[in-house]
Write a protein that holds these residues in place. Structure first.
Motif, short mmCIF file in Angstrom:
data_model
loop_
_atom_site.label_atom_id
_atom_site.label_comp_id
_atom_site.label_asym_id
_atom_site.label_seq_id
_atom_site.Cartn_x
_atom_site.Cartn_y
_atom_site.Cartn_z
N ARG A 164 0.82 -1.20 0.00
CA ARG A 164 0.00 0.00 0.00
C ARG A 164 0.87 1.26 0.00
NH1 ARG A 164 -3.82 0.61 4.62
NH2 ARG A 164 -1.88 0.37 5.79
N THR A 165 0.37 2.28 -0.69
CA THR A 165 1.07 3.56 -0.71
C THR A 165 0.07 4.68 -0.92
OG1 THR A 165 2.75 4.88 -1.86
CG2 THR A 165 1.57 3.26 -3.17
N MET A 166 0.27 5.79 -0.23
CA MET A 166 -0.57 6.98 -0.40
C MET A 166 0.08 7.87 -1.45
SD MET A 166 -3.37 7.11 1.49
CE MET A 166 -3.78 8.79 1.91
N ARG A 167 -0.61 8.05 -2.61
CA ARG A 167 0.03 8.76 -3.71
C ARG A 167 -0.79 9.95 -4.21
NH1 ARG A 167 2.34 4.67 -8.20
NH2 ARG A 167 0.12 4.17 -8.44
N VAL A 168 -0.08 10.84 -4.86
CA VAL A 168 -0.66 12.02 -5.49
C VAL A 168 -0.75 11.75 -6.99
CG1 VAL A 168 -0.39 14.49 -5.92
CG2 VAL A 168 0.46 13.49 -3.78
N HIS A 169 -1.94 11.86 -7.56
CA HIS A 169 -2.13 11.67 -8.99
C HIS A 169 -2.36 12.99 -9.72
CE1 HIS A 169 -2.47 7.20 -9.06
NE2 HIS A 169 -2.75 7.40 -7.78
N GLU A 170 -2.69 14.03 -8.99
CA GLU A 170 -2.86 15.37 -9.56
C GLU A 170 -2.49 16.39 -8.50
OE1 GLU A 170 -6.89 16.69 -10.20
OE2 GLU A 170 -7.67 15.00 -9.02
N LEU A 171 -1.80 17.45 -8.91
CA LEU A 171 -1.41 18.50 -7.98
C LEU A 171 -2.63 19.33 -7.61
CD1 LEU A 171 1.91 19.66 -9.68
CD2 LEU A 171 1.59 17.91 -7.92
N SER A 172 -2.69 19.73 -6.34
CA SER A 172 -3.85 20.47 -5.87
C SER A 172 -3.52 21.21 -4.59
CB SER A 172 -5.02 19.52 -5.62
OG SER A 172 -6.11 20.18 -5.01
N GLU A 173 -4.16 22.37 -4.41
CA GLU A 173 -4.07 23.09 -3.14
C GLU A 173 -4.63 22.23 -2.02
OE1 GLU A 173 -3.05 26.11 -1.95
OE2 GLU A 173 -2.05 26.61 -3.83
N ASP A 174 -5.62 21.43 -2.35
CA ASP A 174 -6.28 20.57 -1.37
C ASP A 174 -5.51 19.25 -1.26
OD1 ASP A 174 -7.90 19.08 0.23
OD2 ASP A 174 -9.68 19.20 -1.06
N ILE A 175 -4.84 19.06 -0.12
CA ILE A 175 -3.99 17.88 0.03
C ILE A 175 -4.78 16.59 0.17
CG2 ILE A 175 -2.06 19.20 0.99
CD1 ILE A 175 -2.90 18.23 3.76
N SER A 176 -6.11 16.69 0.26
CA SER A 176 -6.91 15.47 0.35
C SER A 176 -6.95 14.70 -0.96
CB SER A 176 -8.34 15.81 0.80
OG SER A 176 -9.00 16.59 -0.16
N VAL A 177 -6.26 15.21 -2.00
CA VAL A 177 -6.19 14.46 -3.26
C VAL A 177 -5.36 13.18 -3.13
CG1 VAL A 177 -6.54 16.46 -4.74
CG2 VAL A 177 -4.21 15.82 -4.08
N LEU A 178 -4.61 13.04 -2.06
CA LEU A 178 -3.88 11.79 -1.85
C LEU A 178 -4.86 10.62 -1.75
CD1 LEU A 178 -1.61 13.88 -0.80
CD2 LEU A 178 -0.77 11.93 0.49
N ARG A 179 -4.49 9.50 -2.35
CA ARG A 179 -5.35 8.32 -2.23
C ARG A 179 -4.49 7.07 -2.09
NH1 ARG A 179 -6.80 8.92 -8.19
NH2 ARG A 179 -5.82 7.13 -9.25
N MET A 180 -5.09 6.07 -1.44
CA MET A 180 -4.37 4.82 -1.21
C MET A 180 -4.38 3.97 -2.48
SD MET A 180 -2.72 3.28 1.26
CE MET A 180 -3.41 3.67 2.88
N ASP A 181 -3.18 3.54 -2.88
CA ASP A 181 -3.02 2.66 -4.04
C ASP A 181 -2.39 1.34 -3.60
OD1 ASP A 181 -3.98 4.60 -5.78
OD2 ASP A 181 -1.98 5.35 -6.27
N GLU A 182 -2.70 0.31 -4.33
CA GLU A 182 -2.01 -0.98 -4.20
C GLU A 182 -1.07 -1.12 -5.39
OE1 GLU A 182 -1.91 -3.55 -2.13
OE2 GLU A 182 -3.45 -3.02 -0.65
N VAL A 183 0.23 -1.25 -5.12
CA VAL A 183 1.20 -1.37 -6.20
C VAL A 183 2.12 -2.56 -5.92
CG1 VAL A 183 1.13 1.10 -6.63
CG2 VAL A 183 2.89 0.16 -5.14
N THR A 184 2.71 -3.05 -6.98
CA THR A 184 3.68 -4.14 -6.86
C THR A 184 5.06 -3.58 -7.23
OG1 THR A 184 2.04 -5.80 -7.43
CG2 THR A 184 4.36 -6.42 -7.66
N LEU A 185 5.99 -3.66 -6.31
CA LEU A 185 7.32 -3.17 -6.58
C LEU A 185 8.13 -4.22 -7.35
CD1 LEU A 185 8.44 -1.52 -3.20
CD2 LEU A 185 7.80 -0.36 -5.31
#
Length: 325
Positions: A2-23
């Motif tokens: 799991r990782t909390m990532r930014v997909h779009e820049l925004s003044e509102d930091i709540s744009v972070l969302r939890m992703d499931e990724v495979t390293l």
């Protein structure tokens, strides 16, 4: 993982969302670090908003520094092995359960530190050390004025200032927060909401502060130029007030002070050998028990936005840390 990532820049930091990724497996020279803790720094917020000088490629996970356990090593890595407990300089990527990073970015956790404190001390104390010792040439007996003293980098500056034998005047906009800084060793505290120029002059016998450590900018910077000593050093750390100030050059000319920019990470990137010595210096101080961050709150990874808001809303006293377990 799991990782909390930014997909779009925004003044509102709540744009972070939890992703499931495979390293992928760690590449040559890399290690996979199973993170246990990651501290939050003001640049993390600025990066989400697209306002920081370093702009990582989207999507990215914020998180400049962390601590954890080496899970795997890539080809050519000989100084680390699976199971080693390390502190890591990440720049980005720390809001995650695991991360692949260069092995050279990892070093042993100082003796006596847990994962939470280990994740919270490097950036703050490296900034304070480079600012005060390297760039500011702070001397025993001088007066050090620390703005934003109740934040992570401010508290670190108070600690380094006292270790170097300075008289420390600490400022903040909160009397309640200043109680913590006073208890940690500041000689004097001032609430900046009522101004500080005259009180600094009074405390220094009219001389002014020899070194001023300013991560705030704005009005605080402006007033600092009015209470700095002859041959003083005004250290620019950042602009948490939101306003980048300017100074008329006749001020440093007439008063004989220097305005000095401080970017501890960039200092090490441009002079790797000097950067290594600076990191060794703070690691040694940490191992000797002479420095330790004040961690006011911890949050689990899925509450990373809440943790960032604590910093953004000026509610933190010292450091805020995300934990992964």
């Amino acid at each position: 993982m799991r990782t909390m990532r930014v997909h779009e820049l925004s003044e509102d930091i709540s744009v972070l969302r939890m992703d499931e990724v495979t390293l992928p497996p760690p590449r040559a020279g890399e290690v996979r670090l199973r993170l246990k803790a990651c501290s939050i720094n003001f640049p993390d917020i600025l990066m989400v908003q697209g306002k920081y000088q370093f702009k990582p490629e989207l999507p990215f996970a914020p998180g400049m520094e962390g601590a954890g356990v080496v899970a795997a090593v890539g080809d050519g890595v000989t100084k680390l092995k699976a199971g080693d407990e390390v502190v890591a300089g990440l720049r980005v990527g720390g809001f995650a359960e695991e991360v692949n990073i260069p092995a050279d970015n990892c070093r042993p956790i100082p003796k006596g530190m847990d994962f939470i404190k280990a994740a919270a001390y490097p950036a703050a104390y490296l900034t304070a050390y480079v600012a005060l010792v390297i760039r500011g040439n702070l001397q025993p007996g001088e007066t050090l004025l620390v703005h934003g003293s109740t934040g992570g980098v401010g508290m670190a500056a108070v600690d380094i200032g006292k270790l170097w034998g300075a008289t420390v005047i600490a400022t903040s906009a909160s009397d309640e927060k200043l109680k913590t800084v006073k208890a940690r060793g500041a000689d004097h505290v001032i609430n900046v909401t009522r101004g500080f120029r005259e009180e600094v002059k009074e405390l220094t016998g009219g001389k002014g502060a020899d070194v001023i450590y300013d991560p705030v900018g704005g009005d605080v910077f402006d007033e600092s130029t009015r209470c700095i000593a002859w041959n003083g050093r005004l250290l620019i750390i950042g602009f948490t007030s939101g306003r980048i100030p300017t100074v008329s050059v006749n001020m440093p000319l007439i008063k004989g002070f220097s305005v000095v920019g401080v970017r501890a990470g960039e200092y090490g990137r441009r002079d790797p050998e000097a950067g290594r010595r600076n990191i060794e210096a703070i690691d040694r101080l940490a191992a000797e028990g002479k420095i330790a961050p004040h961690v006011c709150a911890t949050f689990p990874l899925d509450h990373a936005v809440e943790a960032m808001r604590m910093l953004q809303n000026r509610q933190a006293v010292g450091k805020v840390v995300i934990t992964m377990d």
